[in-house]
Design a protein around this motif. Structure first.
Motif, PDB file in Angstrom:
ATOM      1  N   VAL A 278      17.998  72.666  36.396  1.00  0.00           N
ATOM      2  CA  VAL A 278      17.014  72.256  35.396  1.00  0.00           C
ATOM      3  C   VAL A 278      16.162  73.455  35.013  1.00  0.00           C
ATOM      4  O   VAL A 278      16.067  74.445  35.752  1.00  0.00           O
ATOM      5  N   THR A 279      15.525  73.387  33.871  1.00  0.00           N
ATOM      6  CA  THR A 279      14.754  74.521  33.377  1.00  0.00           C
ATOM      7  C   THR A 279      13.468  74.706  34.167  1.00  0.00           C
ATOM      8  O   THR A 279      12.929  73.753  34.749  1.00  0.00           O
ATOM      9  N   PRO A 280      12.946  75.937  34.204  1.00  0.00           N
ATOM     10  CA  PRO A 280      11.643  76.153  34.832  1.00  0.00           C
ATOM     11  C   PRO A 280      10.556  75.244  34.248  1.00  0.00           C
ATOM     12  O   PRO A 280       9.654  74.821  34.979  1.00  0.00           O
ATOM     13  N   LYS A 281      10.640  74.937  32.979  1.00  0.00           N
ATOM     14  CA  LYS A 281       9.655  74.048  32.354  1.00  0.00           C
ATOM     15  C   LYS A 281       9.647  72.681  33.041  1.00  0.00           C
ATOM     16  O   LYS A 281       8.580  72.148  33.370  1.00  0.00           O
TER      17      LYS A 281
ATOM     18  N   ARG B  66      -0.241  73.684  41.606  1.00  0.00           N
ATOM     19  CA  ARG B  66      -0.534  74.160  40.256  1.00  0.00           C
ATOM     20  C   ARG B  66      -0.180  75.634  40.105  1.00  0.00           C
ATOM     21  O   ARG B  66       0.340  76.066  39.068  1.00  0.00           O
ATOM     22  N   PHE B  67      -0.453  76.414  41.137  1.00  0.00           N
ATOM     23  CA  PHE B  67      -0.072  77.825  41.097  1.00  0.00           C
ATOM     24  C   PHE B  67       1.445  77.964  40.953  1.00  0.00           C
ATOM     25  O   PHE B  67       1.945  78.750  40.144  1.00  0.00           O
TER      26      PHE B  67
ATOM     27  N   ARG C 287       7.343  79.609  35.817  1.00  0.00           N
ATOM     28  CA  ARG C 287       7.618  79.933  34.413  1.00  0.00           C
ATOM     29  C   ARG C 287       7.221  81.362  34.065  1.00  0.00           C
ATOM     30  O   ARG C 287       7.200  81.734  32.894  1.00  0.00           O
ATOM     31  N   ALA C 288       6.929  82.159  35.081  1.00  0.00           N
ATOM     32  CA  ALA C 288       6.371  83.484  34.787  1.00  0.00           C
ATOM     33  C   ALA C 288       7.016  84.588  35.612  1.00  0.00           C
ATOM     34  O   ALA C 288       6.347  85.492  36.073  1.00  0.00           O
ATOM     35  N   PHE C 289       8.336  84.508  35.813  1.00  0.00           N
ATOM     36  CA  PHE C 289       9.012  85.567  36.538  1.00  0.00           C
ATOM     37  C   PHE C 289       8.933  86.872  35.737  1.00  0.00           C
ATOM     38  O   PHE C 289       9.070  86.888  34.515  1.00  0.00           O
ATOM     39  N   THR C 290       8.731  87.969  36.427  1.00  0.00           N
ATOM     40  CA  THR C 290       8.765  89.288  35.782  1.00  0.00           C
ATOM     41  C   THR C 290       9.872  90.109  36.429  1.00  0.00           C
ATOM     42  O   THR C 290      10.109  90.022  37.628  1.00  0.00           O
ATOM     43  N   GLU C 291      10.524  90.919  35.641  1.00  0.00           N
ATOM     44  CA  GLU C 291      11.632  91.718  36.154  1.00  0.00           C
ATOM     45  C   GLU C 291      11.915  92.849  35.176  1.00  0.00           C
ATOM     46  O   GLU C 291      11.424  92.854  34.036  1.00  0.00           O
ATOM     47  N   ALA C 292      12.721  93.798  35.621  1.00  0.00           N
ATOM     48  CA  ALA C 292      13.099  94.912  34.751  1.00  0.00           C
ATOM     49  C   ALA C 292      13.910  94.404  33.572  1.00  0.00           C
ATOM     50  O   ALA C 292      14.705  93.469  33.691  1.00  0.00           O
ATOM     51  N   GLY C 293      13.693  95.016  32.442  1.00  0.00           N
ATOM     52  CA  GLY C 293      14.443  94.629  31.257  1.00  0.00           C
ATOM     53  C   GLY C 293      15.909  95.036  31.356  1.00  0.00           C
ATOM     54  O   GLY C 293      16.264  96.017  32.027  1.00  0.00           O
ATOM     55  N   ALA C 294      16.784  94.256  30.701  1.00  0.00           N
ATOM     56  CA  ALA C 294      18.196  94.619  30.658  1.00  0.00           C
ATOM     57  C   ALA C 294      18.366  95.941  29.932  1.00  0.00           C
ATOM     58  O   ALA C 294      17.654  96.239  28.968  1.00  0.00           O
ATOM     59  N   GLY C 295      19.300  96.743  30.389  1.00  0.00           N
ATOM     60  CA  GLY C 295      19.510  98.027  29.727  1.00  0.00           C
ATOM     61  C   GLY C 295      20.697  98.770  30.309  1.00  0.00           C
ATOM     62  O   GLY C 295      21.238  98.397  31.346  1.00  0.00           O
ATOM     63  N   ASP C 296      21.092  99.843  29.643  1.00  0.00           N
ATOM     64  CA  ASP C 296      22.199 100.666  30.116  1.00  0.00           C
ATOM     65  C   ASP C 296      21.637 101.790  30.983  1.00  0.00           C
ATOM     66  O   ASP C 296      21.431 102.916  30.523  1.00  0.00           O
ATOM     67  N   TYR C 297      21.374 101.489  32.238  1.00  0.00           N
ATOM     68  CA  TYR C 297      20.817 102.483  33.151  1.00  0.00           C
ATOM     69  C   TYR C 297      21.896 103.417  33.686  1.00  0.00           C
ATOM     70  O   TYR C 297      21.609 104.492  34.191  1.00  0.00           O
ATOM     71  N   VAL C 298      23.169 102.975  33.590  1.00  0.00           N
ATOM     72  CA  VAL C 298      24.334 103.804  33.895  1.00  0.00           C
ATOM     73  C   VAL C 298      25.235 103.761  32.662  1.00  0.00           C
ATOM     74  O   VAL C 298      25.382 102.706  32.034  1.00  0.00           O
ATOM     75  N   GLU C 299      25.802 104.867  32.315  1.00  0.00           N
ATOM     76  CA  GLU C 299      26.595 104.942  31.081  1.00  0.00           C
ATOM     77  C   GLU C 299      27.690 103.871  31.051  1.00  0.00           C
ATOM     78  O   GLU C 299      28.417 103.665  32.029  1.00  0.00           O
ATOM     79  N   ASP C 300      27.762 103.169  29.922  1.00  0.00           N
ATOM     80  CA  ASP C 300      28.764 102.129  29.679  1.00  0.00           C
ATOM     81  C   ASP C 300      28.617 100.915  30.597  1.00  0.00           C
ATOM     82  O   ASP C 300      29.549 100.123  30.740  1.00  0.00           O
ATOM     83  N   HIS C 301      27.458 100.762  31.240  1.00  0.00           N
ATOM     84  CA  HIS C 301      27.205  99.601  32.103  1.00  0.00           C
ATOM     85  C   HIS C 301      25.836  99.018  31.751  1.00  0.00           C
ATOM     86  O   HIS C 301      24.834  99.734  31.790  1.00  0.00           O
ATOM     87  N   THR C 302      25.813  97.753  31.397  1.00  0.00           N
ATOM     88  CA  THR C 302      24.545  97.072  31.124  1.00  0.00           C
ATOM     89  C   THR C 302      24.095  96.326  32.389  1.00  0.00           C
ATOM     90  O   THR C 302      24.866  95.557  32.971  1.00  0.00           O
ATOM     91  N   SER C 303      22.876  96.582  32.787  1.00  0.00           N
ATOM     92  CA  SER C 303      22.326  95.969  34.002  1.00  0.00           C
ATOM     93  C   SER C 303      21.243  94.959  33.635  1.00  0.00           C
ATOM     94  O   SER C 303      20.438  95.191  32.725  1.00  0.00           O
TER      95      SER C 303
END
Length: 385
Positions: free
Chosen positions: A76-79, A126-127, A133-149
């Motif tokens: 189920v969704t975090p909501k 309540r916390f 609904r407020a997880f934080t994490e590194a953004g997706a990106g190509d941190y290694v060539e030709d690989h999306t993390s």
């Protein structure tokens, strides 16, 4: 110090007690076995309830229910999970007086402490509703060539939780709320001395959660706790308790390589330098050392003080701690120190005091059991330790 006993009407009625059964798959059920544990009112030593001593079969039933429920709850969704946590918080808040009285009656807590625990229970739900609904994490990106993390957070599955007797409802909530908010399902074992508030919580929120998401099995650590730690369908076991119990849980969990979260006991030391104000220290220790009748790992129970101010501090401590009002929590909100949780704990504390004084410690205040029924120890200050 006051320890006057007054006759009061029971502040918990039989109708306010929870069902004295396991809570499995959304309903209270009979135990697979026929053994029971006595639940005692520590203010007078009287048995107030009999709860089942759960077995491996009971744990299996609860874990299987949680395992089946995880298929839906974990997706189920975090909501939706957040809204469920907020609904639970509202139910607890609406029943705050009942839960506080039940906690005080079972655990022997001052009503102020029990009320604070209920407030904390509302807050953690309540916390967790917000945190879900407020997880934080590194953004997706190509941190290694030709690989999306990217990072994908997923719930673990079924969690086993073991909670202690000194904060039954609050420490239960500290586990229940984040575990469920993250999408896991849960089998919880309350302490055998203090199961009533968690069972009442299960009764109150039965209609909020899908069946099997939250389960409670009562019983002993060496039976229910060990079964949870061993169980192959449990992904993680979380326990708050003694160092010895933590070792046992970690050892049992190692066979299935499940994750383990342990919050174990400790003792807090107060260090007093000569330039500290003795009045402020004495006032602080009065609360830090005797909140919840001193029954917590954060209690300020040892004071290391500069010799130059020792005599003055002892005088101020005796004056402050001597004003604590001792009694049965049923006597009213003015009671500040209540009994210890069980006869076993009471005898252990008496033994500490007797051995300390036999070895030369001097009781500047108290130093022994209180002269009344129940598991009461006098507010105590030992010097020359």
């Amino acid at each position: 110090m006051s320890n006057t006993r007054v006759d009061v009407a029971p502040f918990i009625t039989e109708q306010e007690f929870p069902p004295l059964q396991h809570f499995i798959n959304g309903a209270f059920v009979e135990s697979a076995g026929e053994e029971y544990s006595e639940v005692v009112n520590p203010a007078n030593g009287q048995v107030i309830a009999l709860v089942p001593r759960g077995s491996t079969a009971d744990v299996d039933d609860a874990v299987n229910a949680a395992h089946d429920a995880f298929r839906q709850w974990g997706s189920v969704t975090p909501k939706e999970r957040s809204e469920a946590m907020l609904a639970i918080a509202n139910v607890v808040e609406e029943n705050a007086d009942l839960l506080a009285r039940l906690e005080a009656h079972n655990a022997g807590k001052p009503l102020e402490v029990a009320g604070d625990d209920v407030d904390g229970t509302v807050d953690i739900f309540r916390f967790s509703a917000g945190a879900a609904r407020a997880f934080t994490e590194a953004g997706a990106g190509d941190y290694v060539e030709d690989h999306t993390s990217f990072i994908l957070r997923e719930p673990l599955g079924v969690i086993g939780a073991i909670v202690p007797w000194n904060y039954p409802l609050l420490m239960g909530a500290w586990k229940i709320a984040p575990i469920l908010a993250a999408g896991n399902t849960l089998v919880l074992k309350p302490a055998e001395q203090t199961p009533l508030s968690v069972l009442k919580l299960a009764e109150l929120i039965a209609g909020v959660l899908p069946r099997g998401v939250f389960n409670v099995v009562t019983g002993l650590g060496r039976e229910v706790g060990e079964a949870l730690s061993h169980h192959e369908k449990i992904a993680m076991v979380a326990m708050t308790g003694s160092v010895g119990s933590g070792r046992a849980v970690a050892s049992a969990a190692s066979g299935t390589l499940k994750r383990v979260h342990l919050e174990l006991g400790g003792k807090a030391t107060v260090v007093v330098l000569k330039d500290a104000g003795s009045d402020a220290v004495a006032e602080g220790v009065r609360e830090a050392g005797f909140w919840n009748s001193g029954q917590e790992c954060g209690a300020g129970t040892r004071i290391l003080v500069d010799k130059d101010v020792e005599a003055e501090l002892v005088e101020k401590l005796v004056a402050q701690i001597g004003t604590l009002t001792v009694g049965d929590p049923a006597e009213g909100e003015h009671i500040e120190q209540c009994p210890l949780v069980s006869e076993q704990h009471f005898e252990r504390a008496k033994g500490f005091l007797e051995r300390a004084q036999n070895e030369g410690a001097v009781a500047a205040l108290g130093g022994s059991a209180a002269d009344r029924e129940g598991f009461f120890i006098q507010p105590t200050v030992l010097t020359n330790v």
